[in-house]
Design a protein around this motif. Structure first.
Motif, short mmCIF file in Angstrom:
data_model
loop_
_atom_site.label_atom_id
_atom_site.label_comp_id
_atom_site.label_asym_id
_atom_site.label_seq_id
_atom_site.Cartn_x
_atom_site.Cartn_y
_atom_site.Cartn_z
N TRP A 75 37.14 -48.49 -94.00
CA TRP A 75 36.55 -47.47 -93.41
C TRP A 75 36.81 -47.62 -91.73
O TRP A 75 37.07 -47.12 -90.87
N GLN A 76 36.60 -49.34 -91.88
CA GLN A 76 36.56 -49.35 -90.42
C GLN A 76 38.45 -49.45 -89.14
O GLN A 76 38.45 -48.58 -88.44
N LEU A 77 39.25 -49.54 -90.39
CA LEU A 77 40.50 -48.50 -89.97
C LEU A 77 40.02 -47.05 -89.43
O LEU A 77 41.18 -46.99 -88.80
N PHE A 78 39.76 -46.56 -90.85
CA PHE A 78 39.99 -44.60 -90.01
C PHE A 78 38.80 -44.89 -88.84
O PHE A 78 39.61 -43.83 -88.32
N ARG A 79 37.49 -45.58 -88.39
CA ARG A 79 37.13 -45.41 -87.60
C ARG A 79 38.06 -45.00 -85.66
O ARG A 79 38.18 -45.12 -85.18
N HIS A 84 37.75 -37.59 -84.44
CA HIS A 84 36.31 -37.79 -85.33
C HIS A 84 35.65 -36.79 -86.05
O HIS A 84 35.10 -37.01 -86.71
N ASP A 85 36.49 -35.45 -85.75
CA ASP A 85 35.48 -34.95 -87.31
C ASP A 85 36.83 -34.23 -89.03
O ASP A 85 36.84 -33.54 -89.76
N ASP A 114 30.04 -56.47 -90.59
CA ASP A 114 28.70 -56.98 -90.25
C ASP A 114 28.18 -55.97 -90.03
O ASP A 114 27.05 -55.34 -91.38
N GLU A 115 28.25 -54.66 -89.58
CA GLU A 115 28.21 -53.67 -89.28
C GLU A 115 28.42 -52.48 -90.12
O GLU A 115 26.78 -51.74 -91.12
N PRO A 116 29.31 -51.88 -91.04
CA PRO A 116 29.79 -51.38 -92.31
C PRO A 116 29.56 -51.78 -93.40
O PRO A 116 28.52 -51.27 -94.37
N ALA A 117 28.95 -53.93 -93.32
CA ALA A 117 28.41 -54.22 -95.02
C ALA A 117 27.17 -53.54 -95.06
O ALA A 117 26.77 -53.38 -95.82
N GLN A 118 26.31 -53.77 -93.69
CA GLN A 118 25.53 -53.68 -93.81
C GLN A 118 24.81 -52.33 -93.50
O GLN A 118 23.39 -51.75 -95.15
N GLN A 119 25.07 -51.37 -93.76
CA GLN A 119 25.80 -49.48 -94.42
C GLN A 119 25.25 -49.68 -95.55
O GLN A 119 24.89 -48.99 -96.34
N LEU A 120 26.60 -50.37 -95.72
CA LEU A 120 26.78 -50.47 -97.96
C LEU A 120 25.87 -51.28 -98.83
O LEU A 120 25.35 -50.28 -99.63
N ASP A 129 22.08 -47.45 -109.22
CA ASP A 129 21.40 -46.65 -109.98
C ASP A 129 21.46 -45.07 -110.30
O ASP A 129 20.65 -44.12 -110.89
N GLY A 130 22.30 -44.48 -110.35
CA GLY A 130 23.18 -43.50 -110.80
C GLY A 130 23.34 -42.26 -109.82
O GLY A 130 23.88 -41.07 -109.44
N VAL A 131 23.61 -42.58 -108.77
CA VAL A 131 23.88 -42.10 -107.56
C VAL A 131 24.88 -41.80 -107.36
O VAL A 131 25.22 -43.58 -107.58
N GLN A 132 26.10 -41.07 -107.30
CA GLN A 132 27.54 -41.39 -108.20
C GLN A 132 28.03 -41.29 -107.07
O GLN A 132 29.45 -42.18 -106.06
N SER A 133 27.81 -40.89 -105.57
CA SER A 133 28.30 -40.62 -104.43
C SER A 133 27.15 -40.23 -103.71
O SER A 133 26.82 -40.02 -103.57
N ILE A 134 28.12 -40.91 -102.17
CA ILE A 134 27.32 -41.56 -100.97
C ILE A 134 27.52 -41.50 -99.35
O ILE A 134 28.69 -41.05 -99.48
N CYS A 135 27.10 -40.72 -98.81
CA CYS A 135 27.54 -40.27 -97.78
C CYS A 135 27.09 -41.69 -96.60
O CYS A 135 26.26 -41.63 -96.87
N LEU A 136 28.39 -41.94 -95.65
CA LEU A 136 28.52 -42.77 -94.49
C LEU A 136 28.50 -42.85 -93.38
O LEU A 136 29.45 -41.91 -92.77
N ASP A 137 28.30 -43.13 -92.55
CA ASP A 137 29.13 -43.20 -90.76
C ASP A 137 28.70 -41.80 -90.13
O ASP A 137 29.67 -40.94 -90.18
N ASN A 138 27.42 -41.25 -90.22
CA ASN A 138 27.02 -39.41 -90.78
C ASN A 138 27.36 -38.80 -91.22
O ASN A 138 28.12 -37.80 -90.14
N ASN A 139 28.25 -38.91 -92.41
CA ASN A 139 29.05 -37.79 -93.54
C ASN A 139 30.24 -37.90 -92.75
O ASN A 139 31.15 -37.25 -93.11
N ARG A 140 30.94 -38.88 -91.99
CA ARG A 140 32.00 -39.22 -91.98
C ARG A 140 32.64 -39.99 -93.43
O ARG A 140 34.38 -39.24 -92.66
N VAL A 141 32.41 -40.54 -93.58
CA VAL A 141 32.66 -41.54 -95.09
C VAL A 141 31.59 -40.45 -96.22
O VAL A 141 30.68 -40.72 -95.93
N GLN A 142 32.93 -40.96 -97.29
CA GLN A 142 32.02 -40.33 -98.56
C GLN A 142 32.97 -41.71 -99.19
O GLN A 142 33.43 -41.78 -99.68
#
Ligand SMILES: C[S@@+](CC[C@H](N)C(=O)[O-])C[C@H]1O[C@@H](n2cnc3c(N)ncnc32)[C@H](O)[C@@H]1O
Length: 236
Positions: A75-79, A84-85, A114-120, A129-142
């Motif tokens: 994720w960090q390397l992708f950023r 951006h899109d 630290d910052e992405p780890a907190q988001q994770l 809890d059963g949610v299989q997929s989640i978006c992060l980083d303003n939806n850039r990362v799933q």
């Protein structure tokens, strides 16, 4: 779904070890450098992320989510590299997830994450809890976390899933032979995009031959740290 959590011990440097597999989650030299060397470099992710156009999505598949270190480094390397899109979809399979507190404890070893780890950490409980997929980083990362055995979980994905790069993690084949099977390698090939590459820390001969039989061209590379060799490959 009932989850069997990872059974851990912690060494004197604060690194987690698996009591189930009697193996380490990452190199005693530097987990961060190992991730960059083995998985990011040998899948040429920096240049592939930099080539993405607006609207493109790069899909990474991983066996063994563990602490999430590989995910955070990717994720960090992708950023750093991607426009951006462009988007990143990281699909990881984990049979024995870490408890949330253990995940945070392990990731605290890397202040630079630290910052992405907190988001994770803020979404990890939902993934358990059963949610299989989640978006992060303003939806850039799933992030899709499939809980269960890698072969079984990957077999359930349909071929609309097209993985561009595989991280074959999971403990050493000698300690975890149940994961490194021909059935798993067949699933990797089935779900691969035409440009798919893969990388793994191991150089075990049966892994190399199994991946070749499944349709990958394999090569040996210098291993990380004290390891003599590792493997990388691409779909033929
Ligand atoms: C070396 S650790 C992975 C480290 C991880 N990629 C990280 O960034 O922290 C190996 C992981 O593979 C998981 N694992 C082992 N066998 C598995 C299987 N058959 N299916 C899915 N995950 C498995 C283990 O529970 C463990 O979390």
């Amino acid at each position: 779904m009932s989850i069997t959590y990872a059974r851990l011990e912690w060494d004197d440097q604060g690194r987690p070890l698996s009591s189930t597999y009697n193996d380490v989650y990452f190199s005693s030299l530097s987990g961060l450098e190992e991730t960059h060397y083995v998985f990011l470099q040998h899948n040429r992710l920096a240049e592939r992320f930099a080539r993405l156009q607006d609207g493109d999505c790069m899909v990474i598949g991983e066996t063994g989510f563990g602490t999430g270190l590989n995910f955070l480094c990717t994720w960090q390397l992708f950023r750093q590299q991607a426009v951006h899109d462009a988007r990143l979809h990281f699909i990881s399979v984990e049979k024995f997830p870490l408890q949330p507190a253990d995940l945070s404890r392990a990731l605290a070893l890397w202040p630079e994450l630290d910052e992405p780890a907190q988001q994770l950490a803020s979404v990890y409980r939902h993934l358990l809890d059963g949610v299989q997929s989640i978006c992060l980083d303003n939806n850039r990362v799933q992030l899709s976390l499939l809980i269960g055995d890698a072969r079984e979980q990957l077999a359930r994905l349909d071929t609309r899933t097209r993985v561009n790069a595989w991280f074959l993690d999971g403990f050493a084949p000698a300690k975890n032979p149940d994961m490194w099977t021909d059935q798993l390698f067949t699933q990797l090939a089935r779900l691969s995009a035409p440009d798919a590459t893969l990388a793994t820390f191991t150089s075990a001969g049966f892994v190399r031959r199994g991946l070749q039989n499944a349709g990958f061209t394999m090569q040996r590379n210098k291993g990380f740290g004290h390891k003599r060799e590792m493997l990388s490959g691409w779909l033929k």
